[in-house]
Scaffold this active site. Structure first.
Site, PDB file in Angstrom:
ATOM      1  N   ASN A  16       0.861  -1.186   0.000  1.00 28.00           N
ATOM      2  CA  ASN A  16       0.000   0.000   0.000  1.00 28.00           C
ATOM      3  C   ASN A  16       0.901   1.241   0.000  1.00 28.00           C
ATOM      4  O   ASN A  16       1.507   1.568   1.005  1.00 28.00           O
ATOM      5  CB  ASN A  16      -0.901  -0.031   1.249  1.00 28.00           C
ATOM      6  N   GLU A  37      -6.803   4.944   8.347  1.00 25.84           N
ATOM      7  CA  GLU A  37      -6.538   6.332   7.925  1.00 25.84           C
ATOM      8  C   GLU A  37      -7.784   6.947   7.294  1.00 25.84           C
ATOM      9  O   GLU A  37      -8.012   8.148   7.401  1.00 25.84           O
ATOM     10  CB  GLU A  37      -5.322   6.368   6.975  1.00 25.84           C
ATOM     11  N   SER A  95       3.630  -1.986  10.387  1.00 26.24           N
ATOM     12  CA  SER A  95       5.077  -2.023  10.616  1.00 26.24           C
ATOM     13  C   SER A  95       5.750  -3.327  10.197  1.00 26.24           C
ATOM     14  O   SER A  95       6.690  -3.792  10.857  1.00 26.24           O
ATOM     15  CB  SER A  95       5.389  -1.703  12.082  1.00 26.24           C
TER      16      SER A  95
HETATM   17  P1  PGA Z   1       2.892   0.378   7.653  1.00 29.88           P
HETATM   18  O1  PGA Z   1       1.383   0.540   7.097  1.00 29.88           O
HETATM   19  O2  PGA Z   1       3.424  -0.897   7.071  1.00 29.88           O
HETATM   20  O3  PGA Z   1       3.604   1.604   7.140  1.00 29.88           O
HETATM   21  O4  PGA Z   1       2.797   0.328   9.123  1.00 29.88           O
HETATM   22  C1  PGA Z   1       0.539  -0.552   7.006  1.00 29.88           C
HETATM   23  C2  PGA Z   1      -0.816  -0.149   6.496  1.00 29.88           C
HETATM   24  O5  PGA Z   1      -1.317   0.927   6.864  1.00 29.88           O
HETATM   25  O6  PGA Z   1      -1.436  -0.891   5.717  1.00 29.88           O
END
Ligand code: PGA
Length: 254
Positions: free
Chosen positions: A9, A96, A211
């Site tokens: 993503n 988000e 993460s």
């Molecule tokens: P991140 O995002 O790997 O940067 O923590 C994961 C996501 O929001 O799908």
């Protein structure tokens, strides 16, 4: 045979230069990967271009869709438009969007329904915030977020669909639950869907996101109910993302 599903993503990141370079590198590194489903979710502006040049084994995911098909909805994009340019997966319910765009479970369920009705695959993101995690409410929150789709559309809506467990406090923070904790939530999700339909639950792809990097991916993906990874930050680096894909592919071959 259930292959792992790894999705990158890209969120709101990219430029003409960056997208061209990332795609060229991903094509070189991943064109011969088998037994693993791979997709990337570029910003909407780049989807058409990426879709035309990306290797056949890397599919396209959209980060968002509107619930309307056409009309006076300034700034929105319809599911038909996405399908026409080669999109196969659509992320829905990402924290988000829940947070910055105030999307609630009811609205998310409508988005989910429009994605399904055009035979695209929804990636339904669910997960708790830090306070809910600390107060032991993780499973309860996941159940509530799933219930809005189950109640409105029935368990059939989870056929050929993906659930992404994404604890909000783990997104972009470098902090992750332990693999054992993630497995426990995934098992809970699968068991909950199984109370409606065992077969659908068995086939359901449950991804983890938050993460993920090349160091923690192996142990997480090795767990039995963790069928894939939704990768944010680490998907912007072709070498790191390709390593994660290869780790997942190797892990689930055994
Ligand atoms: P991140 O995002 O790997 O940067 O923590 C994961 C996501 O929001 O799908």
């Amino acid at each position: 045979m259930k292959y792992p599903l790894i999705i990158g993503n890209w969120k709101l990141n990219g430029s003409n230069l960056m997208v061209n370079s990332l795609i060229n590198q991903l094509n070189q590194k991943l064109f011969n990967i088998k037994n693993c489903h791979i997709a990337v979710a570029p910003p909407i502006l780049y989807i058409d271009r990426v879709s035309k040049v990306i290797s056949d084994n890397i599919k396209i995911c959209a980060q968002n869709v509107d619930i309307s098909l056409c009309g006076a909805y300034t700034g929105d994009v319809s599911i038909e438009m996405l399908k026409e340019i080669g999109v196969q997966y659509v992320i829905v319910g990402h924290s988000e969007r829940r947070n910055y765009h105030k999307e609630d479970d009811n609205y998310i369920s409508k988005k989910y329904s429009i994605i399904k009705s055009f035979d695209l695959i929804p990636i339904l993101c669910i997960g708790e915030n830090e306070t809910q995690n600390k107060t032991g409410k993780t499973k309860e929150i996941c159940k509530l977020q799933l219930a809005s789709v189950l109640d409105n559309q029935g368990v059939q809506a989870f056929e050929n669909a993906v659930i992404a467990y994404e604890p909000i406090w783990a997104i972009g923070t470098g902090r992750c639950p332990t693999p054992v904790q993630i497995q426990s939530v995934h098992k809970f999700i699968r068991d909950y869907i199984a109370t409606y339909d065992m077969n659908i639950a068995k086939k359901l792809i449950i991804q983890y996101g938050g993460s993920i990097n090349e160091k923690n991916a192996a142990e997480i993906i090795s767990k039995p109910d963790i069928d894939g990874l939704l990768v944010g930050n680490s998907s912007l680096n072709a070498s790191v993302f390709s390593k994660i894909v290869k780790i997942a592919q190797a892990s689930k071959l055994i």
